[in-house]
Design a protein around this motif. Structure first.
Motif, PDB file in Angstrom:
ATOM      1  N   LYS A  16       0.810  -1.231   0.000  1.00 21.91           N
ATOM      2  CA  LYS A  16       0.000   0.000   0.000  1.00 21.91           C
ATOM      3  C   LYS A  16       0.848   1.288   0.000  1.00 21.91           C
ATOM      4  O   LYS A  16       0.824   2.057   0.960  1.00 21.91           O
ATOM      5  CB  LYS A  16      -0.946   0.011   1.208  1.00 21.91           C
ATOM      6  CG  LYS A  16      -1.914  -1.170   1.207  1.00 21.91           C
ATOM      7  CD  LYS A  16      -2.916  -1.060   2.348  1.00 21.91           C
ATOM      8  CE  LYS A  16      -3.806  -2.285   2.384  1.00 21.91           C
ATOM      9  NZ  LYS A  16      -4.726  -2.290   3.520  1.00 21.91           N
ATOM     10  N   GLU A  48      -4.548   3.845   7.518  1.00 22.88           N
ATOM     11  CA  GLU A  48      -5.987   3.614   7.382  1.00 22.88           C
ATOM     12  C   GLU A  48      -6.733   3.875   8.687  1.00 22.88           C
ATOM     13  O   GLU A  48      -7.883   4.290   8.681  1.00 22.88           O
ATOM     14  CB  GLU A  48      -6.286   2.171   6.945  1.00 22.88           C
ATOM     15  CG  GLU A  48      -5.772   1.830   5.559  1.00 22.88           C
ATOM     16  CD  GLU A  48      -4.376   1.227   5.574  1.00 22.88           C
ATOM     17  OE1 GLU A  48      -4.197   0.150   5.002  1.00 22.88           O
ATOM     18  OE2 GLU A  48      -3.458   1.842   6.155  1.00 22.88           O
ATOM     19  N   SER A  52      -9.086   7.662   9.855  1.00 24.19           N
ATOM     20  CA  SER A  52     -10.481   7.532  10.299  1.00 24.19           C
ATOM     21  C   SER A  52     -10.744   8.333  11.562  1.00 24.19           C
ATOM     22  O   SER A  52     -11.853   8.312  12.088  1.00 24.19           O
ATOM     23  CB  SER A  52     -10.787   6.052  10.580  1.00 24.19           C
ATOM     24  OG  SER A  52     -10.505   5.286   9.442  1.00 24.19           O
ATOM     25  N   ILE A 254      -6.824   5.252  -0.426  1.00 25.63           N
ATOM     26  CA  ILE A 254      -7.172   3.847  -0.206  1.00 25.63           C
ATOM     27  C   ILE A 254      -8.250   3.765   0.862  1.00 25.63           C
ATOM     28  O   ILE A 254      -8.480   4.732   1.588  1.00 25.63           O
ATOM     29  CB  ILE A 254      -5.931   3.012   0.212  1.00 25.63           C
ATOM     30  CG1 ILE A 254      -5.236   3.645   1.418  1.00 25.63           C
ATOM     31  CG2 ILE A 254      -4.983   2.842  -0.935  1.00 25.63           C
ATOM     32  CD1 ILE A 254      -4.077   2.844   1.973  1.00 25.63           C
ATOM     33  N   LYS A 255      -8.888   2.617   0.982  1.00 24.25           N
ATOM     34  CA  LYS A 255     -10.007   2.485   1.928  1.00 24.25           C
ATOM     35  C   LYS A 255      -9.516   2.617   3.359  1.00 24.25           C
ATOM     36  O   LYS A 255      -8.663   1.860   3.805  1.00 24.25           O
ATOM     37  CB  LYS A 255     -10.710   1.143   1.723  1.00 24.25           C
ATOM     38  CG  LYS A 255     -11.962   1.014   2.575  1.00 24.25           C
ATOM     39  CD  LYS A 255     -12.884  -0.071   2.085  1.00 24.25           C
ATOM     40  CE  LYS A 255     -14.065  -0.250   3.015  1.00 24.25           C
ATOM     41  NZ  LYS A 255     -14.821   0.977   3.289  1.00 24.25           N
ATOM     42  N   THR A 257     -10.366   2.717   7.588  1.00 22.75           N
ATOM     43  CA  THR A 257     -11.216   1.889   8.445  1.00 22.75           C
ATOM     44  C   THR A 257     -12.645   2.435   8.454  1.00 22.75           C
ATOM     45  O   THR A 257     -13.606   1.688   8.457  1.00 22.75           O
ATOM     46  CB  THR A 257     -10.661   1.882   9.888  1.00 22.75           C
ATOM     47  OG1 THR A 257      -9.254   1.682   9.817  1.00 22.75           O
ATOM     48  CG2 THR A 257     -11.271   0.769  10.706  1.00 22.75           C
ATOM     49  N   GLN A 258     -12.758   3.760   8.488  1.00 26.00           N
ATOM     50  CA  GLN A 258     -14.084   4.379   8.436  1.00 26.00           C
ATOM     51  C   GLN A 258     -14.103   5.376   7.278  1.00 26.00           C
ATOM     52  O   GLN A 258     -13.699   6.515   7.421  1.00 26.00           O
ATOM     53  CB  GLN A 258     -14.396   5.072   9.771  1.00 26.00           C
ATOM     54  CG  GLN A 258     -14.516   4.079  10.900  1.00 26.00           C
ATOM     55  CD  GLN A 258     -14.854   4.714  12.240  1.00 26.00           C
ATOM     56  OE1 GLN A 258     -14.978   5.921  12.352  1.00 26.00           O
ATOM     57  NE2 GLN A 258     -14.989   3.896  13.254  1.00 26.00           N
ATOM     58  N   ASP A 259     -14.573   4.880   6.142  1.00 28.75           N
ATOM     59  CA  ASP A 259     -14.558   5.668   4.910  1.00 28.75           C
ATOM     60  C   ASP A 259     -15.891   6.391   4.764  1.00 28.75           C
ATOM     61  O   ASP A 259     -16.761   5.948   4.016  1.00 28.75           O
ATOM     62  CB  ASP A 259     -14.363   4.706   3.733  1.00 28.75           C
ATOM     63  CG  ASP A 259     -13.286   5.199   2.791  1.00 28.75           C
ATOM     64  OD1 ASP A 259     -12.845   6.335   2.975  1.00 28.75           O
ATOM     65  OD2 ASP A 259     -12.904   4.458   1.872  1.00 28.75           O
ATOM     66  N   ARG A 260     -16.096   7.444   5.513  1.00 25.51           N
ATOM     67  CA  ARG A 260     -17.419   8.074   5.517  1.00 25.51           C
ATOM     68  C   ARG A 260     -17.333   9.492   6.051  1.00 25.51           C
ATOM     69  O   ARG A 260     -16.341   9.886   6.648  1.00 25.51           O
ATOM     70  CB  ARG A 260     -18.359   7.248   6.402  1.00 25.51           C
ATOM     71  CG  ARG A 260     -17.862   7.114   7.839  1.00 25.51           C
ATOM     72  CD  ARG A 260     -18.713   6.164   8.665  1.00 25.51           C
ATOM     73  NE  ARG A 260     -18.518   4.791   8.300  1.00 25.51           N
ATOM     74  CZ  ARG A 260     -18.341   3.800   9.180  1.00 25.51           C
ATOM     75  NH1 ARG A 260     -18.325   4.054  10.475  1.00 25.51           N
ATOM     76  NH2 ARG A 260     -18.172   2.570   8.782  1.00 25.51           N
ATOM     77  N   HIS A 306     -18.057  10.954  -0.383  1.00 24.75           N
ATOM     78  CA  HIS A 306     -18.337   9.749   0.412  1.00 24.75           C
ATOM     79  C   HIS A 306     -19.780   9.299   0.202  1.00 24.75           C
ATOM     80  O   HIS A 306     -20.657  10.103  -0.124  1.00 24.75           O
ATOM     81  CB  HIS A 306     -18.117  10.022   1.912  1.00 24.75           C
ATOM     82  CG  HIS A 306     -16.669  10.016   2.311  1.00 24.75           C
ATOM     83  ND1 HIS A 306     -15.791   9.031   1.934  1.00 24.75           N
ATOM     84  CD2 HIS A 306     -15.953  10.871   3.091  1.00 24.75           C
ATOM     85  CE1 HIS A 306     -14.600   9.286   2.452  1.00 24.75           C
ATOM     86  NE2 HIS A 306     -14.667  10.403   3.157  1.00 24.75           N
TER      87      HIS A 306
END
Length: 619
Positions: A16, A48, A52, A254-255, A257-260, A306
């Protein structure tokens, strides 16, 4: 073109590479010629997880609003890059400019959990900054810590120049202005630390000295510099509506842990669970204005792209305008493929109605946190939840179409008996029974109840701060008692049980209530190779045990003994608003199994009213 700190050869070899290149959407770039203060903001874990974290996004927005400050981000390099950086002597760098951290004015580290302590030493060492504050010179950045673990900063006192106690939006600007002034006047590092100690909420560990009794307990904790106050007062933002909030947060490549999008609807909690540190240190409860939240939702969705909005709070159900906010979000984003996430809800008719509108019931599971199996234990911890509440909530969920439920419990709580342990399995079974009371043709497939138990860790500034812990063997024994009881249940095929790592729990307990002497253990464990200790794949308990042995530190002194309420505790010099007298009273009420009502039902006089607002002054 930006010059990257890592060359292509390295980036192609590591996992990554997007963790290290920066330049993400909404990241802030500035002209170095126009800034006076450079601040590297660090989350001492992998990218990641750090990306978040809302707290860092808030401070990133706060600092970068200032034209004279450039705040950049840095995270712990994963094990593969860590190895390369050591082999090739590459200094740790910030994501935005890709410049070495050692060239910055500040390195700010947020300390969210005890098992990241060795990662803090990794960040310092890879940055080529001396690990001990005492060894730093005028050439090195000022290392400052913040976050929940700083409510007992003592195990890390040797490694930090400053700690910021409380919420970052209050005196950080004053601290940065003070630094700018000291820099302009050519003052020394020591003179800046003295000026910083004059600011409320700032703790400079080297200005204090601890002495110990023959039995190992703390004898005195004294001020040794006249700039340092006797007590450090927690900083609190009383008007959370008008405080800075990141309407354009950085979007990772990249994604995460909390992608929002995260909407913080309130701070604090009215509930008063006796094991919960957050519920005490973030008092009083303060709500954000609903119109402001609606406006943030619109801006953040537009600025990030998002596809999920999460409402953040210790207890979302207690936000007074939750129904209006959720209805707005559902209507605003209907048909746009945007999910609404509602963590930390009590399961009641309203919550289930909302969740049925925003979740795919067939796929999703509901989460309850009874914390204890028996009513007696729930009263001891002041959970304020009856078995009837739990079974009724589960029943409404099952009738609404759900068939998967997660239940969270804690083992090793004060006064726990074997009967209390077994009640975890029995309660889980009674929840499953409630499902099978529904006529077969109305059920949604097979029922699945997953019960998980973590092990109790006593935390500073809770009524349980005086409580003893168990050994890791005893925790595992208690989990096996529960597991055996699960196998005896009528609906055992619908039940699943798992538990947390006991060895990690014991270490958390040592450092949650540790004093300055435990710093030697952290340093020795790091020297032996401990890193990413909250990650199962890299946690090595044998190395930790060797570190305790090598430093002559007795684990049981920090974990197994019950503290006397008259004992001087390592964190007693910090004032959080909630008084020690209140915590003592709650400790006694716990032993008697007496419930204390929540803040909206009745004020229990905890002391947080001194901040002059929030729930203490509603109406």
């Amino acid at each position: 073109m930006r010059k990257l700190a890592l060359n292509d050869e390295i980036l192609l070899k590591i996992e990554k590479p997007a963790r290290y290149i920066g330049n993400e959407v909404n990241s802030v770039m500035k002209d170095l010629e126009k800034v006076d203060v450079r601040f590297a903001m660090c989350f001492p874990d992998v990218y990641e997880i750090g990306m978040s974290h809302l707290g860092i996004q808030i401070l990133y927005a706060l600092f970068n609003k200032r034209e004279d400050v450039w705040c950049e981000r840095v995270y712990s390099p994963w094990l593969d890059l860590d190895k390369v950086m050591r082999e090739q002597s590459i200094p740790l760098f910030a994501l935005e400019s890709q410049d070495p951290i050692k060239e910055f004015d500040f390195l700010g580290i947020t300390i969210q959990y005890e098992m990241c302590y060795t990662n803090i030493l990794q960040v310092l060492e890879l940055s080529q900054i001396p690990v001990h504050a005492a060894d730093r010179t005028e050439e090195h950045p000022i290392v400052i810590g913040g976050g929940p673990c700083t409510y007992n900063p003592e195990p890390l006192a040797d490694f930090f120049d400053l700690f910021y106690i409380g919420e970052g939006e209050t005196v950080y600007n004053e601290l940065l202005d003070t630094y700018k002034q000291c820099k302009a006047e050519g003052k020394t590092r020591l003179e800046f630390l003295e000026a910083a100690a004059d600011i409320e909420g700032i703790y400079v560990p080297q200005f204090y000295e601890a002495s110990y009794n023959a039995d190992g307990t703390l004898q005195t904790f004294s001020v040794i510099n006249n700039h340092a106050p006797e007590k450090i007062k927690k900083q609190v933002v009383m008007d959370v509506t008008e405080s800075v909030y990141p309407s354009a947060p950085v979007v990772p490549y990249i994604k995460a842990t909390q992608d929002r999008v995260v909407l913080e609807i309130q701070r604090g909690c009215i509930r008063g669970c006796r094991f919960c540190q957050a519920g005490m240190i973030y008092r009083p409860t303060r709500e954000r204005d609903i119109e402001k939240l609606k406006s943030y939702a619109r801006e953040m969705i537009k600025n990030t792209g998002h596809e999920e909005i999460s409402l953040s709070s210790l207890s979302s159900s207690d936000y007074s305008q939750l129904e209006e906010l959720v209805t707005f979000l559902i209507e605003e984003y209907q048909g746009q493929g945007i999910n609404i996430s509602l963590p930390s809800l009590r399961i009641d008719a309203f919550s289930l109605d909302v969740m049925s509108k925003v979740q795919d019931i067939r796929k999703s599971s509901l989460t309850f946190a009874p914390e204890a199996g028996s009513q007696r234990m729930r009263n001891v911890i002041n959970k304020g939840l009856t078995e009837e509440d739990i079974i009724n909530g589960a029943g409404q969920a099952f009738e609404g179409g759900w068939s998967k439920v997660k239940l969270y419990f804690m083992l090793g709580l004060p006064t726990e008996t074997e009967e209390d342990m077994k009640e975890i399995a029995r309660l889980s079974d009674r929840v499953a029974r409630r499902y099978y009371e529904i006529p077969k043709e109305q059920r949604n497939g097979k029922c699945q109840i997953t019960a998980s138990s973590s092990f109790f860790v006593p935390k500073p500034f809770t009524p349980f701060q005086w409580a003893p812990m168990c050994t890791s063997e005893e925790y595992v024994h208690r989990a096996s008692v529960v597991k055996h009881e699960f196998q005896q249940q009528l609906n055992r095929k619908s039940l699943k049980y798992n538990w947390h790592e006991a060895d990690v729990t014991v270490l958390e307990g040592v450092f949650a209530r540790g004093d300055r002497r435990t710093a030697a253990v952290i340093e020795e464990a790091y020297r032996l190779g401990c890193l990413y200790d909250s990650w199962t794949e890299s946690f090595n308990n044998d190395l930790w045990m060797k570190a305790f042995e090598n430093t002559g530190t007795d684990i049981e002194f920090y974990t197994l003994r019950e503290r006397d309420t008259k004992e001087l505790l390592p964190w007693d010099f910090i004032e959080i608003g909630v008084s020690k007298a209140f915590l003592k009273k709650e400790w006694e009420r716990a032993k008697e199994g007496i419930i204390t009502p929540n803040c909206r039902e009745n004020c229990s006089g905890c002391g947080a009213a001194k901040f002059g607002g929030g729930v203490c002054y509603e109406g």
